[in-house]
Scaffold this motif. Structure first.
Motif, short mmCIF file in Angstrom:
data_model
loop_
_atom_site.label_atom_id
_atom_site.label_comp_id
_atom_site.label_asym_id
_atom_site.label_seq_id
_atom_site.Cartn_x
_atom_site.Cartn_y
_atom_site.Cartn_z
N PHE A 32 -12.39 0.93 -3.27
CA PHE A 32 -12.32 2.22 -2.22
C PHE A 32 -13.49 2.33 -0.70
O PHE A 32 -14.58 2.75 -1.10
CB PHE A 32 -11.82 3.26 -2.14
CG PHE A 32 -11.48 4.27 -1.63
CD1 PHE A 32 -10.07 4.07 -0.13
CD2 PHE A 32 -12.58 5.44 -1.52
CE1 PHE A 32 -9.85 4.70 0.15
CE2 PHE A 32 -12.44 6.49 -0.12
CZ PHE A 32 -10.73 6.04 0.32
N ILE A 33 -13.02 2.07 0.15
CA ILE A 33 -14.76 2.15 0.86
C ILE A 33 -13.79 3.32 1.82
O ILE A 33 -12.74 3.05 3.11
CB ILE A 33 -14.46 0.59 1.85
CG1 ILE A 33 -14.64 -0.09 1.13
CG2 ILE A 33 -15.83 0.74 2.85
CD1 ILE A 33 -15.02 -1.75 1.61
N ALA A 34 -14.11 4.43 1.89
CA ALA A 34 -14.17 5.31 2.72
C ALA A 34 -14.56 5.06 4.47
O ALA A 34 -15.64 4.71 4.69
CB ALA A 34 -14.43 6.56 2.45
N LYS A 35 -13.86 5.56 5.24
CA LYS A 35 -14.44 5.24 6.83
C LYS A 35 -13.94 5.90 7.89
O LYS A 35 -13.37 6.74 8.14
CB LYS A 35 -13.01 3.59 7.06
CG LYS A 35 -13.61 2.70 6.84
CD LYS A 35 -12.39 1.86 7.17
CE LYS A 35 -12.34 0.15 6.88
NZ LYS A 35 -11.51 -0.33 6.84
N ALA B 226 -9.86 1.72 3.11
CA ALA B 226 -8.81 0.74 2.73
C ALA B 226 -9.63 0.37 1.05
O ALA B 226 -10.75 0.68 0.38
CB ALA B 226 -10.01 -0.78 3.42
N VAL B 227 -8.84 -0.14 0.81
CA VAL B 227 -8.31 -0.26 -0.83
C VAL B 227 -8.64 -2.10 -0.76
O VAL B 227 -7.32 -2.29 -0.55
CB VAL B 227 -7.53 0.25 -1.66
CG1 VAL B 227 -6.33 0.55 -1.28
CG2 VAL B 227 -7.70 0.29 -3.39
N SER C 270 0.71 -1.54 -5.73
CA SER C 270 1.30 0.39 -5.30
C SER C 270 -0.42 0.68 -5.48
O SER C 270 -0.13 0.49 -7.01
CB SER C 270 2.44 0.53 -5.80
OG SER C 270 3.51 0.04 -5.59
N VAL C 271 -0.75 1.68 -4.50
CA VAL C 271 -1.96 2.19 -4.60
C VAL C 271 -1.88 3.83 -4.95
O VAL C 271 -1.46 4.12 -4.38
CB VAL C 271 -3.22 1.19 -4.38
CG1 VAL C 271 -4.47 2.67 -4.85
CG2 VAL C 271 -3.66 0.31 -4.33
N VAL D 20 0.75 7.57 -2.30
CA VAL D 20 0.87 6.40 -3.13
C VAL D 20 1.05 5.14 -1.97
O VAL D 20 1.69 5.29 -0.62
CB VAL D 20 1.99 5.81 -4.09
CG1 VAL D 20 2.48 4.95 -4.42
CG2 VAL D 20 2.32 7.35 -5.12
N VAL D 21 0.29 4.34 -1.79
CA VAL D 21 0.66 3.55 -0.38
C VAL D 21 0.68 1.45 -1.13
O VAL D 21 0.72 1.59 -2.62
CB VAL D 21 -0.77 3.16 0.12
CG1 VAL D 21 -1.36 4.91 0.98
CG2 VAL D 21 -1.71 2.79 -0.47
N GLN D 22 1.37 1.25 -0.21
CA GLN D 22 1.40 -0.19 -0.64
C GLN D 22 0.16 -1.32 -0.08
O GLN D 22 0.61 -1.25 1.27
CB GLN D 22 2.52 -1.12 -0.53
CG GLN D 22 2.81 -1.81 -0.62
CD GLN D 22 3.44 -1.98 -2.16
OE1 GLN D 22 3.25 -1.49 -2.77
NE2 GLN D 22 4.13 -3.13 -2.49
#
Length: 164
Positions: free
Chosen positions: A110-113, A128-129, A144-145, A160-162
């Protein structure tokens, strides 16, 4: 390793053949999942040398023609396109195969922006994951994450994101 071997493999790679499963006396999978066991069957008789060349890997193995060469799980872990070459005094064949990322996720990055947030928006996060298999190959199939975000003063938020 002899100095001529990398040059030979590089030259043969440029002329890669059809999918391995469709090539003359070389019979094997056109694609496998990273880390999966597989075999390649050879026609003919006698001894030969098999080369499998791909991203960050080179396998050289002496084989007996007329039978299979078995490769245990974990032999090819880097996803990508591999060229396969069979060489002996009487046989010279080539083919190719693809190694695909394993379907089972093993690692998330996971990258925080924070710089992508509008000015004056407080208490927000964007990022972004990246989903990878156990061989660190990026899984390109949608997954799914589930994110759970919390802080001491508010309830946990779940989203929840795809992946795409």
């Amino acid at each position: 390793m002899k100095p001529a071997l990398p040059i030979l493999v590089a030259c043969l790679s440029l002329g890669g053949g059809a999918a391995l499963a469709q090539s003359g006396s070389l019979m094997g999978p056109a694609s496998i999942e990273a880390g999966a066991a597989f075999s390649i069957q050879f026609g003919g008789s006698g001894q030969a040398t098999l080369y499998i060349s791909g991203p960050g890997q080179l396998i050289k193995r002496d084989v007996q023609l007329g039978g299979p060469a078995w490769f245990p799980a974990g032999s090819l872990g880097n996803a990508g396109h591999y060229d396969v070459f069979l060489s002996s005094p009487s046989v010279s064949e080539s083919g190719s195969m693809d190694v695909l990322p394993a379907d089972k996720p093993a690692d998330l990055t996971f990258i925080a922006k924070p710089s992508r947030l509008p000015v004056a928006l407080h208490g927000a996060i964007t990022g972004a994951v990246y989903v990878c298999d156990s061989y660190r190959n990026l899984i390109s199939k949608p997954k799914s994450v589930s994110f759970e975000l919390s802080n001491p003063s508010s309830p946990t938020q779940t989203h929840v994101v795809q992946t795409s």
